[in-house]
Design a protein around this motif. Structure first.
Motif, PDB file in Angstrom:
ATOM      1  N   ALA A  15     -14.481 -47.734  15.070  1.00 55.48           N
ATOM      2  CA  ALA A  15     -14.792 -46.355  14.671  1.00 55.48           C
ATOM      3  C   ALA A  15     -13.560 -45.509  14.373  1.00 55.48           C
ATOM      4  O   ALA A  15     -13.662 -44.286  14.278  1.00 55.48           O
ATOM      5  N   ALA A  16     -12.386 -46.114  14.218  1.00 53.00           N
ATOM      6  CA  ALA A  16     -11.177 -45.348  13.904  1.00 53.00           C
ATOM      7  C   ALA A  16     -11.208 -44.921  12.439  1.00 53.00           C
ATOM      8  O   ALA A  16     -11.604 -45.688  11.563  1.00 53.00           O
ATOM      9  N   VAL A  17     -10.794 -43.689  12.209  1.00 48.11           N
ATOM     10  CA  VAL A  17     -10.715 -43.154  10.857  1.00 48.11           C
ATOM     11  C   VAL A  17      -9.374 -42.449  10.682  1.00 48.11           C
ATOM     12  O   VAL A  17      -8.748 -42.022  11.649  1.00 48.11           O
ATOM     13  N   GLU A  18      -8.965 -42.339   9.427  1.00 45.86           N
ATOM     14  CA  GLU A  18      -7.731 -41.625   9.089  1.00 45.86           C
ATOM     15  C   GLU A  18      -8.111 -40.357   8.343  1.00 45.86           C
ATOM     16  O   GLU A  18      -8.900 -40.406   7.390  1.00 45.86           O
ATOM     17  N   THR A  26       0.761 -35.908   6.709  1.00 43.27           N
ATOM     18  CA  THR A  26       0.530 -36.240   8.117  1.00 43.27           C
ATOM     19  C   THR A  26      -0.810 -36.944   8.301  1.00 43.27           C
ATOM     20  O   THR A  26      -1.866 -36.327   8.149  1.00 43.27           O
ATOM     21  N   ALA A  27      -0.746 -38.225   8.649  1.00 40.86           N
ATOM     22  CA  ALA A  27      -1.957 -39.015   8.907  1.00 40.86           C
ATOM     23  C   ALA A  27      -2.394 -38.796  10.349  1.00 40.86           C
ATOM     24  O   ALA A  27      -1.588 -38.894  11.279  1.00 40.86           O
ATOM     25  N   VAL A  28      -3.666 -38.489  10.514  1.00 40.82           N
ATOM     26  CA  VAL A  28      -4.248 -38.283  11.836  1.00 40.82           C
ATOM     27  C   VAL A  28      -5.317 -39.356  12.027  1.00 40.82           C
ATOM     28  O   VAL A  28      -6.243 -39.466  11.227  1.00 40.82           O
ATOM     29  N   PHE A  29      -5.166 -40.147  13.079  1.00 39.76           N
ATOM     30  CA  PHE A  29      -6.111 -41.220  13.376  1.00 39.76           C
ATOM     31  C   PHE A  29      -7.003 -40.756  14.512  1.00 39.76           C
ATOM     32  O   PHE A  29      -6.520 -40.325  15.559  1.00 39.76           O
ATOM     33  N   LYS A  30      -8.318 -40.845  14.273  1.00 39.00           N
ATOM     34  CA  LYS A  30      -9.297 -40.329  15.234  1.00 39.00           C
ATOM     35  C   LYS A  30     -10.354 -41.378  15.537  1.00 39.00           C
ATOM     36  O   LYS A  30     -10.615 -42.269  14.724  1.00 39.00           O
ATOM     37  N   VAL A  31     -10.981 -41.199  16.701  1.00 38.02           N
ATOM     38  CA  VAL A  31     -12.170 -41.959  17.061  1.00 38.02           C
ATOM     39  C   VAL A  31     -13.214 -40.934  17.497  1.00 38.02           C
ATOM     40  O   VAL A  31     -12.946 -40.101  18.356  1.00 38.02           O
ATOM     41  N   HIS A  32     -14.358 -40.961  16.847  1.00 40.28           N
ATOM     42  CA  HIS A  32     -15.447 -39.994  17.109  1.00 40.28           C
ATOM     43  C   HIS A  32     -14.918 -38.568  17.143  1.00 40.28           C
ATOM     44  O   HIS A  32     -15.259 -37.778  18.027  1.00 40.28           O
ATOM     45  N   PHE A  36      -6.178 -39.795  18.377  1.00 43.36           N
ATOM     46  CA  PHE A  36      -5.462 -40.720  19.258  1.00 43.36           C
ATOM     47  C   PHE A  36      -4.079 -41.071  18.734  1.00 43.36           C
ATOM     48  O   PHE A  36      -3.238 -41.580  19.486  1.00 43.36           O
ATOM     49  N   ALA A  37      -3.788 -40.796  17.463  1.00 45.38           N
ATOM     50  CA  ALA A  37      -2.454 -41.025  16.907  1.00 45.38           C
ATOM     51  C   ALA A  37      -2.237 -40.094  15.726  1.00 45.38           C
ATOM     52  O   ALA A  37      -3.168 -39.789  14.982  1.00 45.38           O
ATOM     53  N   LEU A  38      -0.987 -39.649  15.569  1.00 51.34           N
ATOM     54  CA  LEU A  38      -0.627 -38.740  14.496  1.00 51.34           C
ATOM     55  C   LEU A  38       0.753 -39.141  14.003  1.00 51.34           C
ATOM     56  O   LEU A  38       1.657 -39.341  14.816  1.00 51.34           O
ATOM     57  N   SER A  39       0.920 -39.281  12.677  1.00 51.54           N
ATOM     58  CA  SER A  39       2.207 -39.726  12.154  1.00 51.54           C
ATOM     59  C   SER A  39       2.432 -39.242  10.725  1.00 51.54           C
ATOM     60  O   SER A  39       1.504 -39.233   9.921  1.00 51.54           O
ATOM     61  N   ALA A  40       3.674 -38.872  10.445  1.00 53.70           N
ATOM     62  CA  ALA A  40       4.106 -38.650   9.070  1.00 53.70           C
ATOM     63  C   ALA A  40       4.587 -40.012   8.585  1.00 53.70           C
ATOM     64  O   ALA A  40       5.720 -40.408   8.835  1.00 53.70           O
ATOM     65  N   LEU A  41       3.707 -40.765   7.955  1.00 53.46           N
ATOM     66  CA  LEU A  41       3.982 -42.166   7.637  1.00 53.46           C
ATOM     67  C   LEU A  41       5.131 -42.362   6.650  1.00 53.46           C
ATOM     68  O   LEU A  41       5.716 -43.441   6.592  1.00 53.46           O
ATOM     69  N   ASP A  42       5.476 -41.326   5.895  1.00 60.51           N
ATOM     70  CA  ASP A  42       6.576 -41.438   4.937  1.00 60.51           C
ATOM     71  C   ASP A  42       7.921 -41.017   5.528  1.00 60.51           C
ATOM     72  O   ASP A  42       8.946 -41.109   4.857  1.00 60.51           O
ATOM     73  N   TYR A 102      -5.637 -44.939  22.264  1.00 63.12           N
ATOM     74  CA  TYR A 102      -7.026 -45.088  21.834  1.00 63.12           C
ATOM     75  C   TYR A 102      -7.946 -45.197  23.054  1.00 63.12           C
ATOM     76  O   TYR A 102      -8.968 -44.507  23.134  1.00 63.12           O
ATOM     77  N   ASP A 103      -7.572 -46.039  24.004  1.00 63.97           N
ATOM     78  CA  ASP A 103      -8.399 -46.242  25.198  1.00 63.97           C
ATOM     79  C   ASP A 103      -8.544 -44.963  26.019  1.00 63.97           C
ATOM     80  O   ASP A 103      -9.629 -44.679  26.545  1.00 63.97           O
ATOM     81  N   LEU A 104      -7.474 -44.172  26.140  1.00 60.81           N
ATOM     82  CA  LEU A 104      -7.546 -42.910  26.877  1.00 60.81           C
ATOM     83  C   LEU A 104      -8.514 -41.940  26.198  1.00 60.81           C
ATOM     84  O   LEU A 104      -9.298 -41.269  26.868  1.00 60.81           O
ATOM     85  N   VAL A 105      -8.457 -41.880  24.884  1.00 61.83           N
ATOM     86  CA  VAL A 105      -9.351 -40.982  24.149  1.00 61.83           C
ATOM     87  C   VAL A 105     -10.796 -41.462  24.278  1.00 61.83           C
ATOM     88  O   VAL A 105     -11.700 -40.671  24.546  1.00 61.83           O
ATOM     89  N   VAL A 106     -11.019 -42.750  24.127  1.00 62.26           N
ATOM     90  CA  VAL A 106     -12.372 -43.304  24.261  1.00 62.26           C
ATOM     91  C   VAL A 106     -12.919 -43.053  25.662  1.00 62.26           C
ATOM     92  O   VAL A 106     -14.098 -42.722  25.823  1.00 62.26           O
ATOM     93  N   ALA A 107     -12.075 -43.172  26.677  1.00 65.50           N
ATOM     94  CA  ALA A 107     -12.517 -42.947  28.059  1.00 65.50           C
ATOM     95  C   ALA A 107     -13.038 -41.531  28.265  1.00 65.50           C
ATOM     96  O   ALA A 107     -13.881 -41.302  29.133  1.00 65.50           O
ATOM     97  N   GLY A 108     -12.576 -40.586  27.447  1.00 66.02           N
ATOM     98  CA  GLY A 108     -13.032 -39.202  27.554  1.00 66.02           C
ATOM     99  C   GLY A 108     -14.281 -38.895  26.744  1.00 66.02           C
ATOM    100  O   GLY A 108     -14.814 -37.791  26.817  1.00 66.02           O
ATOM    101  N   LEU A 109     -14.765 -39.870  25.985  1.00 66.56           N
ATOM    102  CA  LEU A 109     -15.976 -39.668  25.188  1.00 66.56           C
ATOM    103  C   LEU A 109     -17.218 -39.779  26.077  1.00 66.56           C
ATOM    104  O   LEU A 109     -17.181 -40.420  27.130  1.00 66.56           O
ATOM    105  N   PRO A 110     -18.318 -39.186  25.651  1.00 69.41           N
ATOM    106  CA  PRO A 110     -19.569 -39.350  26.395  1.00 69.41           C
ATOM    107  C   PRO A 110     -19.933 -40.840  26.504  1.00 69.41           C
ATOM    108  O   PRO A 110     -19.610 -41.638  25.610  1.00 69.41           O
ATOM    109  N   ARG A 111     -20.607 -41.197  27.573  1.00 64.45           N
ATOM    110  CA  ARG A 111     -20.935 -42.595  27.866  1.00 64.45           C
ATOM    111  C   ARG A 111     -21.656 -43.280  26.701  1.00 64.45           C
ATOM    112  O   ARG A 111     -21.362 -44.424  26.355  1.00 64.45           O
ATOM    113  N   ALA A 112     -22.592 -42.591  26.087  1.00 68.20           N
ATOM    114  CA  ALA A 112     -23.352 -43.187  24.975  1.00 68.20           C
ATOM    115  C   ALA A 112     -22.428 -43.577  23.823  1.00 68.20           C
ATOM    116  O   ALA A 112     -22.586 -44.640  23.232  1.00 68.20           O
TER     117      ALA A 112
END
Length: 120
Positions: A15-18, A26-32, A36-42, A102-112
């Motif tokens: 479920a990761a998206v950019e 600035t690329a921002v990578f998110k889950v739901h 979980f990650a942010l980078s100026a890829l250039d 990623y795991d820390l962010v997922v751990a904070g998501l609702p159980r469902a």
């Protein structure tokens, strides 16, 4: 690590998206919807902001010159990691830190939502 490798690794998680909410540089990578990650890829050198447990963040900063408090982030919970160029953290550690973020962010998501990601 190259920008393409970092992007591919971040997008390899369930479920990761950019997104680009701060502009095209600035690329921002998110889950739901959660970052979980942010980078100026250039940018040179390549750096990425990653979420981290506070105790681990301090330990990593002391052990690696390429790990500093998160730029423009909550310094207690985020690190900026040099992923490419001079002073870069080894690729294996960068991958581990991205996965931890990623795991820390997922751990904070609702159980469902966690169950849909196969990460209870």
């Amino acid at each position: 690590m190259t920008p393409a490798e970092l992007r591919a690794f971040c997008l390899g998680f369930n479920a990761a998206v950019e997104e680009f909410p701060f502009g095209p540089e600035t690329a921002v990578f998110k889950v739901h919807g959660k970052l979980f990650a942010l980078s100026a890829l250039d940018a040179e050198p390549l750096k990425v902001n990653l979420k981290c447990e506070p105790e681990n963040a301090v330990r990593l900063r002391a052990a690696h010159e390429g790990v500093v408090p998160g730029w423009h982030m909550n310094k207690r919970h985020w690190n900026t990691v040099t992923a490419g160029g001079p002073g870069a953290v080894p690729d294996a550690l960068v991958r581990e830190l991205v996965e931890d973020s990623y795991d820390l962010v997922v751990a904070g998501l609702p159980r469902a939502e966690r169950l849909r990601l196969d990460r209870p």
